[in-house]
Enzyme design. Sequence first.
Site, short mmCIF file in Angstrom:
data_model
loop_
_atom_site.label_atom_id
_atom_site.label_comp_id
_atom_site.label_asym_id
_atom_site.label_seq_id
_atom_site.Cartn_x
_atom_site.Cartn_y
_atom_site.Cartn_z
N GLY A 672 0.81 -1.20 0.00
CA GLY A 672 0.00 0.00 0.00
C GLY A 672 0.85 1.26 0.00
N GLY A 674 0.58 5.55 0.93
CA GLY A 674 -0.18 6.61 1.56
C GLY A 674 0.47 7.94 1.38
N GLY A 675 -0.14 8.98 1.94
CA GLY A 675 0.39 10.32 1.77
C GLY A 675 1.74 10.51 2.42
N GLY A 677 4.00 7.81 3.08
CA GLY A 677 4.98 6.77 2.78
C GLY A 677 4.33 5.48 2.33
CB VAL A 679 2.00 0.07 4.09
CG1 VAL A 679 1.80 -1.02 5.13
CG2 VAL A 679 1.57 1.42 4.65
CE LYS A 693 1.66 4.39 8.41
NZ LYS A 693 0.81 5.37 9.12
CG ASP A 807 -8.05 10.45 9.03
OD1 ASP A 807 -9.17 10.77 8.57
OD2 ASP A 807 -7.12 10.02 8.31
#
Length: 977
Positions: A672, A674-675, A677, A679, A693, A807
């Site tokens: 995966g 993300g904003g 970094g 995973v 992560k 969040d």
Amino acid sequence: MSGANSFKPSFSLYALFFFLLFRSINCDELQILLKLRSALQSSNTDTFTSWESRNSPCSFDGITCGANGMVTGIELSNRMLTGLLPFDLICQLQSLEKLSMGFNYLNGEVTGDLNKCVKLQYLDLRVNAFTGVFPETPSLSQLQYLYLNKSGFSGTFPWKSLENMTNLVMLSLGDNSFDPTPFPDEILKLKKLNWLYMANCSLEGNIPAGIGDLTELVNLELSKNNLSGEIPAEIGKLRNLWQLELFSNSLTGKLPTELGNLTNLELFDASRNHLEGNLSALRTLANLVSLQLYMNQFSGEIPAEFGEFKKLVNLSLYKNQLTGPLPQKLGSWAEFDFIDASENFLTGTIPPDMCKQGTMKALLMLQNNLTGEIPATYGNCTTLKRFRVSNNSLSGVIPSGIWGLPNLNIIDIQFNQIEGEVTSDIRNAKALGQLFAGYTKLSGELPEEISQATDLVAVELNNNQFSGKIPGTIGELKQLSSIKLQGNKLSGSIPDSLGSCVSLSDINMADNSLSGQIPSSLGSLPTLNSLNLSRNELSGHIPMSLSSLRLSLLDLSNNKLTGRIPQSLSIEAYNGSFTGNVGLCSETVINFFRRCSRKSGMSKDVHTLIVCIALGSTILSVSLGCFLFLRKTEKDREHSLKEESWDVKSFHVLTFSEDEILDSIKQDNLIGKGGSGNVYRVVLSNGLELAVKHIWKTDSGGREKPHRTTTPMLGKRTGKSKEFDAEVQTLSSIRHVNVVKLYCSITSEDSSLLVYEYLPNGSLWDMIHTCKKLELQWETRYEIGLGAAKGLEYLHHGCERPVIHRDVKSSNILLDEFLKPRIADFGLARIVQANSGKDSTHVIAGTHGYIAPEYGYTYKVNEKSDVYSFGVVLMELVTGKRPIEPEYGESKDIVHWVYSKIKTKEGILGMVDPKIPSAFKEDAIKVLRIAIMCTARLPETRPTMRIVVLMLEEADPRQLVGPVAEKEADPKEQGND
């Protein structure tokens, strides 16, 4: 005359004095009540409408006053109140006799001196969320009614305080986590007690003989404790008893004969103990309405007198050693509701008239030695919800009306000698979820109308004498999870529509005469776990689509299949799955099958295929060049990790090394982005799976810094991003089963690694909204929602300082292999600083669709913002919809959509995900109501997460509803239902 004239002014002065005095007191009490209103919040907007300074306190809703105009009573039960209860303030009402605040969500410890309420006669704090101990209250000597059940209090209860409460008529302390204690002697001195509720409050030891001295008792409830020993004979002195509840203890011995003196007894429950002997002591209790004695060691026959009990409506005797027949008049007098006599050694026939009044809901007599026919009267019992008579020796033809009973959700007649057919009446069985009729003598064809029983989840008609074809409309059963038709005489083909039953996990059609090809549509069933089509006359090729399944059992043996065994199915796990099919060939399992021949020459189709491959190769080469360029950049990053100096901080005992983690940070393990970094999924040499992560440091402008190619100097500052700092600060000290576990952090100057537990089932978002989704049953959705709520409750209330996630969303709720939830991704989290009030930020944190509306007019963030976001998650669970959908309209979200639908009952029911069976729609609506409270526009009117957990626990779909409620669900029913 002059004396008379001098008296008049004196009288007027006294009258004026008392008028001013009462007015002053009334004004003081007005201010007290207005302060009380300010201390409490209610999501019911009508609660405090009349509580205005311009009104008299005596006109306030819930307030009563005496003749002198002073407040004597506060009645605010069931008003959805939250907050701390200020007893110092309340006890300033000097004439207060009644304080009723039950069935709310009041929280916190008791503050102030409750002893100052010296005139209090009635105190009700039950069903709240208080914490800590209940205070010593020796001054409440006038108290007559004390309700503290399920209030949340814990620790040591002040039993000594009861010595002064000799006027008590009602004492209700059950369902609290008090410290274990023997039965308190102080209670035995309360001679006026009429009602004693002490269930589930940690009592231990014997029931004292002195209980017999409380002769005014009408109700005695001591269930769900650790009481042991025998039921004392002295209990027979309580001749006024209407209810006696002793279930779920460790009581032993026989029922004392003195119980026969309790001729006013209507409700008696001594189930889940170790009691033995016969039931003869109860033969005189003719006023019994409900008798619950299940899960004991009672033996002997059921007294014939039970058949003459004119009021009896509930009888539960399962899991004992009872013998002999059931009284034939049983349940024929009153509006009978429920019988469970399962798992005994009963003989004789089923009493015919238990549904005589047309009210019976459950007939449960499985695992006995019953004989004879099923009485025809039950074919007309339209109120029946459960009909279970399996594992007996019943014979004759099953009454046809039973198949179509409209409220029946389970038919269980398996392992009997019952004959007959499944009739077309089954089209009316709209609530039927489970049909267990295996190992009987049913015959005939399966009716097409079975596809109209659309709530069916399990169909087990195996080992009967059914013939003809499987209905082609079987695919209309969208909720079907298991279908077992093996051991019959079925013929024809397997309907292709079966592939539309997307919830199927188990198919068994072995030992029939089925023919034709195996439908390729079966390969599209996402949850199929077991497929047994052996010993039939199936022909043709094995569909390649079956290769996509992950089956724990596959058996296609002893058919007439031909052609190639798909290579992905030619594995050791499926050894024996294809034997008895002489036309099959294989390129790998050559010990059992002939090798598949390779024909020379090239067909037109093959030629076309090669041309397509050539063209595709050209396109692929260009794409590959681009990919390799991008991959090289990524590889450079991965390679540079080895050259950096790393600092490891562990938060749990580690069974892996830094190098083992660094070696696994490569493109092949990427799962995966993300904003902040990437995973990676890491599988260690010891089998442990981790999620790592990788966060790259950013410069002040938010741009990623270029990675270093040289080793940084020792002593140089370690580089970390803001997200990294937030996540480590939050997670390093957290220990909760519903919050993702952070094993360690590994940091260098240019990047950081966070090493988590790996959650194999992805996120709740994936499960509900993407192609990865499973058909989540309502019980599973509920458990996920409750678990996530408990995780947030811990963050808000269980940490040294509250943690605001900021969040909360379904994609940040991860699921383990058992679909248990974990709150994750704390990159935006903030810990509330002590004495800092509300936290604030100048950047709107969160995700569109989940962001609380207060962000529109303030940047202040507190726990109630998380509560709002969690309410959106609950709406997703109930409706199956995304937070943002085109159907909501421009600039509208799921909250606006839900609020627009709650004006009518049809609108509310229409919001529930159609995949949720109708039997659970009411449970889903309970959760939707909680979601609506969580998403209230004003933050102060939203409940706390502690209150949300309490409300969700009360919405547990596994709770029974009806006369046998408030007991735990039948364990054997849970196993089969």
